[in-house]
Design a protein around this motif. Structure first.
Motif, PDB file in Angstrom:
ATOM      1  N   GLU A 138       0.811  -1.216   0.000  1.00  0.00           N
ATOM      2  CA  GLU A 138       0.000   0.000   0.000  1.00  0.00           C
ATOM      3  C   GLU A 138       0.848   1.272   0.000  1.00  0.00           C
ATOM      4  N   VAL A 139       1.947   1.260   0.749  1.00  0.00           N
ATOM      5  CA  VAL A 139       2.796   2.455   0.807  1.00  0.00           C
ATOM      6  C   VAL A 139       3.457   2.719  -0.550  1.00  0.00           C
ATOM      7  N   ARG A 140       3.540   1.696  -1.371  1.00  0.00           N
ATOM      8  CA  ARG A 140       4.066   1.835  -2.733  1.00  0.00           C
ATOM      9  C   ARG A 140       2.948   2.067  -3.739  1.00  0.00           C
ATOM     10  N   HIS A 141       1.769   2.381  -3.228  1.00  0.00           N
ATOM     11  CA  HIS A 141       0.576   2.638  -4.042  1.00  0.00           C
ATOM     12  C   HIS A 141       0.240   1.443  -4.928  1.00  0.00           C
ATOM     13  N   GLY A 142       0.400   0.250  -4.321  1.00  0.00           N
ATOM     14  CA  GLY A 142       0.104  -0.981  -5.036  1.00  0.00           C
ATOM     15  C   GLY A 142      -1.107  -1.690  -4.474  1.00  0.00           C
ATOM     16  N   VAL A 143      -1.798  -2.413  -5.332  1.00  0.00           N
ATOM     17  CA  VAL A 143      -2.931  -3.238  -4.924  1.00  0.00           C
ATOM     18  C   VAL A 143      -2.828  -4.588  -5.613  1.00  0.00           C
ATOM     19  N   PHE A 144      -3.432  -5.571  -4.979  1.00  0.00           N
ATOM     20  CA  PHE A 144      -3.415  -6.932  -5.497  1.00  0.00           C
ATOM     21  C   PHE A 144      -4.845  -7.411  -5.691  1.00  0.00           C
ATOM     22  N   VAL A 145      -5.147  -7.853  -6.914  1.00  0.00           N
ATOM     23  CA  VAL A 145      -6.473  -8.374  -7.253  1.00  0.00           C
ATOM     24  C   VAL A 145      -6.346  -9.862  -7.552  1.00  0.00           C
ATOM     25  N   ALA A 146      -7.184 -10.665  -6.886  1.00  0.00           N
ATOM     26  CA  ALA A 146      -7.200 -12.108  -7.112  1.00  0.00           C
ATOM     27  C   ALA A 146      -8.560 -12.522  -7.650  1.00  0.00           C
ATOM     28  N   ASP A 147      -8.534 -13.244  -8.747  1.00  0.00           N
ATOM     29  CA  ASP A 147      -9.766 -13.780  -9.328  1.00  0.00           C
ATOM     30  C   ASP A 147     -10.100 -15.075  -8.586  1.00  0.00           C
ATOM     31  N   ILE A 148     -11.189 -15.073  -7.820  1.00  0.00           N
ATOM     32  CA  ILE A 148     -11.571 -16.266  -7.059  1.00  0.00           C
ATOM     33  C   ILE A 148     -12.891 -16.848  -7.571  1.00  0.00           C
ATOM     34  N   GLN A 149     -13.284 -16.464  -8.746  1.00  0.00           N
ATOM     35  CA  GLN A 149     -14.561 -16.898  -9.303  1.00  0.00           C
ATOM     36  C   GLN A 149     -14.640 -18.412  -9.441  1.00  0.00           C
ATOM     37  N   ARG A 150     -13.539 -19.066  -9.778  1.00  0.00           N
ATOM     38  CA  ARG A 150     -13.537 -20.523  -9.969  1.00  0.00           C
ATOM     39  C   ARG A 150     -13.524 -21.297  -8.658  1.00  0.00           C
ATOM     40  N   MET A 151     -13.226 -20.613  -7.566  1.00  0.00           N
ATOM     41  CA  MET A 151     -13.171 -21.283  -6.270  1.00  0.00           C
ATOM     42  C   MET A 151     -14.601 -21.577  -5.789  1.00  0.00           C
ATOM     43  N   PRO A 152     -14.862 -22.787  -5.345  1.00  0.00           N
ATOM     44  CA  PRO A 152     -16.193 -23.082  -4.819  1.00  0.00           C
ATOM     45  C   PRO A 152     -16.559 -22.130  -3.677  1.00  0.00           C
ATOM     46  N   VAL A 153     -17.796 -21.662  -3.685  1.00  0.00           N
ATOM     47  CA  VAL A 153     -18.243 -20.662  -2.706  1.00  0.00           C
ATOM     48  C   VAL A 153     -18.032 -21.153  -1.284  1.00  0.00           C
ATOM     49  N   LEU A 154     -18.358 -22.383  -1.020  1.00  0.00           N
ATOM     50  CA  LEU A 154     -18.209 -22.932   0.323  1.00  0.00           C
ATOM     51  C   LEU A 154     -16.748 -22.914   0.773  1.00  0.00           C
ATOM     52  N   VAL A 155     -15.851 -23.285  -0.125  1.00  0.00           N
ATOM     53  CA  VAL A 155     -14.419 -23.274   0.182  1.00  0.00           C
ATOM     54  C   VAL A 155     -13.941 -21.852   0.456  1.00  0.00           C
ATOM     55  N   SER A 156     -14.371 -20.912  -0.377  1.00  0.00           N
ATOM     56  CA  SER A 156     -13.931 -19.526  -0.178  1.00  0.00           C
ATOM     57  C   SER A 156     -14.442 -18.958   1.135  1.00  0.00           C
ATOM     58  N   LYS A 157     -15.712 -19.193   1.442  1.00  0.00           N
ATOM     59  CA  LYS A 157     -16.297 -18.623   2.660  1.00  0.00           C
ATOM     60  C   LYS A 157     -15.774 -19.266   3.938  1.00  0.00           C
ATOM     61  N   LEU A 158     -15.593 -20.586   3.918  1.00  0.00           N
ATOM     62  CA  LEU A 158     -15.207 -21.282   5.139  1.00  0.00           C
ATOM     63  C   LEU A 158     -13.701 -21.352   5.370  1.00  0.00           C
ATOM     64  N   PHE A 159     -12.914 -21.353   4.286  1.00  0.00           N
ATOM     65  CA  PHE A 159     -11.484 -21.578   4.451  1.00  0.00           C
ATOM     66  C   PHE A 159     -10.597 -20.485   3.849  1.00  0.00           C
ATOM     67  N   ALA A 160     -10.752 -20.236   2.556  1.00  0.00           N
ATOM     68  CA  ALA A 160      -9.805 -19.367   1.853  1.00  0.00           C
ATOM     69  C   ALA A 160      -9.849 -17.923   2.347  1.00  0.00           C
ATOM     70  N   ILE A 161     -11.005 -17.319   2.350  1.00  0.00           N
ATOM     71  CA  ILE A 161     -11.088 -15.902   2.759  1.00  0.00           C
ATOM     72  C   ILE A 161     -10.726 -15.718   4.232  1.00  0.00           C
ATOM     73  N   PRO A 162     -11.204 -16.571   5.155  1.00  0.00           N
ATOM     74  CA  PRO A 162     -10.719 -16.431   6.542  1.00  0.00           C
ATOM     75  C   PRO A 162      -9.201 -16.545   6.657  1.00  0.00           C
ATOM     76  N   ALA A 163      -8.580 -17.424   5.870  1.00  0.00           N
ATOM     77  CA  ALA A 163      -7.117 -17.550   5.898  1.00  0.00           C
ATOM     78  C   ALA A 163      -6.457 -16.280   5.377  1.00  0.00           C
ATOM     79  N   MET A 164      -7.077 -15.636   4.384  1.00  0.00           N
ATOM     80  CA  MET A 164      -6.517 -14.399   3.820  1.00  0.00           C
ATOM     81  C   MET A 164      -6.526 -13.258   4.835  1.00  0.00           C
ATOM     82  N   ARG A 165      -7.366 -13.345   5.843  1.00  0.00           N
ATOM     83  CA  ARG A 165      -7.425 -12.279   6.859  1.00  0.00           C
ATOM     84  C   ARG A 165      -6.168 -12.250   7.711  1.00  0.00           C
ATOM     85  N   ASP A 166      -5.379 -13.301   7.649  1.00  0.00           N
ATOM     86  CA  ASP A 166      -4.101 -13.337   8.367  1.00  0.00           C
ATOM     87  C   ASP A 166      -2.950 -12.767   7.542  1.00  0.00           C
TER      88      ASP A 166
END
Length: 156
Positions: free
Chosen positions: A72-100
């Motif tokens: 962020e201090v370098r004025h950078g952002v990261f975009v990840a396409d997660i459309q192919r990830m199953p919704v259940l996997v993203s909600k229960l595992f992947a996105i909570p892990a990304m919060r770390d």
């Protein structure tokens, strides 16, 4: 012949969306892993794009052990396409892990932003921006190379 025409017509949206150097990027807004909105604006200078989990892993490895806010201090952002990830996997595992993570991940849940920026599936696309215009782009297949490129960007 009809198959060829259909195929060409299906590729037309991809070709129309391709971004050229000098072109202004169309604005968009995505939610991050905390459900906080981020809008692409003229302050963004680096846009990292990952189409697959392999690309996201490259970014994760490149930013490993970097302090919070490094991108962020370098004025950078990261975009990840997660459309192919199953919704259940993203909600229960992947996105909570990304919060770390010590960096923000903008989640393209419907694959509406990432396809605007063509590139190899397994690589991370780096779009260099100046006041909202594309000035350069490159791709990274190695976390080491991506980390070295990010280290060269001076923090203001």
């Amino acid at each position: 012949m009809k198959v060829v025409i259909v195929l060409l017509l299906s590729l037309l949206p991809v070709l129309v969306q391709a971004t050229e150097v000098g072109e202004r990027l169309a604005p968009w807004t995505l939610l991050d892993q905390y459900d906080q909105p981020y809008s692409l604006d003229t302050h963004t200078q680096i846009l990292l794009v990952a189409r697959t989990m392999d690309g996201a892993k490259l970014v994760k490895a490149a930013l490993q052990d970097k302090p919070k806010g490094f991108l962020e201090v370098r004025h950078g952002v990261f975009v990840a396409d997660i459309q192919r990830m199953p919704v259940l996997v993203s909600k229960l595992f992947a996105i909570p892990a990304m919060r770390d993570y010590n960096y923000r991940v903008l989640l393209d849940r419907d694959s509406r932003v990432v396809p605007r920026y063509p590139g190899a599936e397994e690589k991370v696309l780096w779009l260099q921006l100046d006041n909202g215009r594309l000035v350069a782009q490159r791709e990274f297949a190695s976390a080491t190379d991506l980390r070295a490129a990010l280290d060269k960007v001076a923090a203001p």
